[in-house]
Design a protein around this motif. Structure first.
Motif: not given
Length: 331
Positions: A50, A206, A209, A218, A221, A242, A245, A248-249, A271
């Motif tokens: 990330w 997280t 999420l 999930s 991710l 990760y 996708q 970035h999430t 953003h």
């Protein structure tokens, strides 16, 4: 004691303000493990940390220098001299984002630390030494592992997951995300409170999420690919690291949390709908791919990273606004 903490925070706020107003570009230095680290792009590698993609969520007014490394704990990061190299670069008004725990849990003596003693001490060291250089530390706890099993599979090294194909693990799962970090997720917040440091609860962010998406969604991710997927033909079931996708999430959520924990950074958070860069920090590698992915019927903002780019063809039914970052230009 409380007055001392308030005074220290006020002094650091003054340093932050003076750095921005003086026109000195502050740097966010990132130290941590593979969940944050930059990744090589060889062989169409889909893995991202990330921290690798975080530059897409800040303006050019802030520079991001990611020193996180696969497999490192707070102990090995110090012992290998990696922290000293960051420390030598720090200047007043810089930030240090600190996130360890995944590998501090591991049994290997070169990495292992104990919550309540050595793990705490290493975090205190990062904080106090960063402050000694006039920098602003921000503590993060570990992001969750995607563990929907009743009991997490034994794994003494998350790095070994990259060598396991899809068939190497069972895909049977429940619907409740089960914690794997224990006390290691609690220590950073405790040290942040003790030392008056900004804290981002990455574990909670997280967790919410992944649990919100559920066990199946999930997977998208993470480095979870079924056999035959052209991106990872052999397949892979990696619940720690990760994919594009996922990174970035998570980075978008982390940026928002940073804006709340460190208000001085909030004006520099960005953003975009779609992002383009050559170094793997963005979702797309070419402007045309980003335009092709843009939906019709609304205006999409497309961030273009540094480099010389072929201007894409934009269909008449799409509306696209290009945001050219520093060093970006059309051919």
């Amino acid at each position: 004691m409380r007055n001392n903490k308030l005074l220290a925070m006020a002094l650091f706020a003054a340093i932050i303000f003076s750095a921005f107003t003086a026109g000195t570009q502050p740097t966010i230095y990132m130290i941590g493990d593979s969940t944050m680290a930059n990744k090589k792009l060889d062989n169409n590698n889909q893995e991202r940390g990330w921290g690798m993609v975080l530059p897409c969520y800040f303006s050019d007014d802030v520079r991001i220098d990611n020193h996180a490394v696969n497999g490192r704990s707070s102990k090995s990061f110090i012992d290998e001299g990696r922290w000293q190299r960051v420390l030598d670069k720090l200047k007043p008004g810089d930030y240090v984002f600190i996130q360890f725990g995944h590998n501090d849990e591991k049994p290997q003596p070169e990495r292992h630390t104990e919550p309540g003693s050595t793990f705490d001490d290493n975090l205190r060291k990062f904080v106090s030494e960063a402050r000694s250089k006039g920098a602003i530390p921000v503590l993060f706890n570990s992001v969750v592992r995607r563990n929907f099993a009743v009991q997490a599979p034994r794994n003494d090294d998350d790095e070994a997951l990259r060598k396991q194909s899809f068939s190497a693990q069972s895909s049977e799962e429940g619907e409740v995300l089960v914690d794997t970090h224990g006390e290691y997720a609690k220590v950073p917040q405790r040290i942040a409170q003790e030392m008056g440091v900004a804290f981002v609860d990455a574990n909670r962010i997280t967790h919410d999420l992944e649990q919100g998406l559920g066990s199946k969604a999930s997977r998208h991710l993470h480095m979870w690919f079924y056999p035959g997927d052209p991106r990872v033909p052999a397949g892979r079931q990696d619940n720690t690291h990760y994919n594009v996708q996922g990174a970035h999430t998570v980075a978008a959520l982390m940026a928002e949390a940073v804006g709340k924990a460190v208000p001085a950074l909030k004006p520099y958070i960005r953003h975009y709908d779609l992002t383009v860069a050559t170094n793997g920090s963005a979702v797309y590698f070419s402007p045309q791919d980003a335009v092709d992915a843009a939906p019709a019927g609304k205006t999409s903002t497309v961030m273009i990273g540094a480099g010389e780019w072929q201007r894409p063809v934009v269909p008449h039914y799409k509306k696209v606004k290009f945001i050219m970052r520093e060093g970006a230009r059309w051919k």
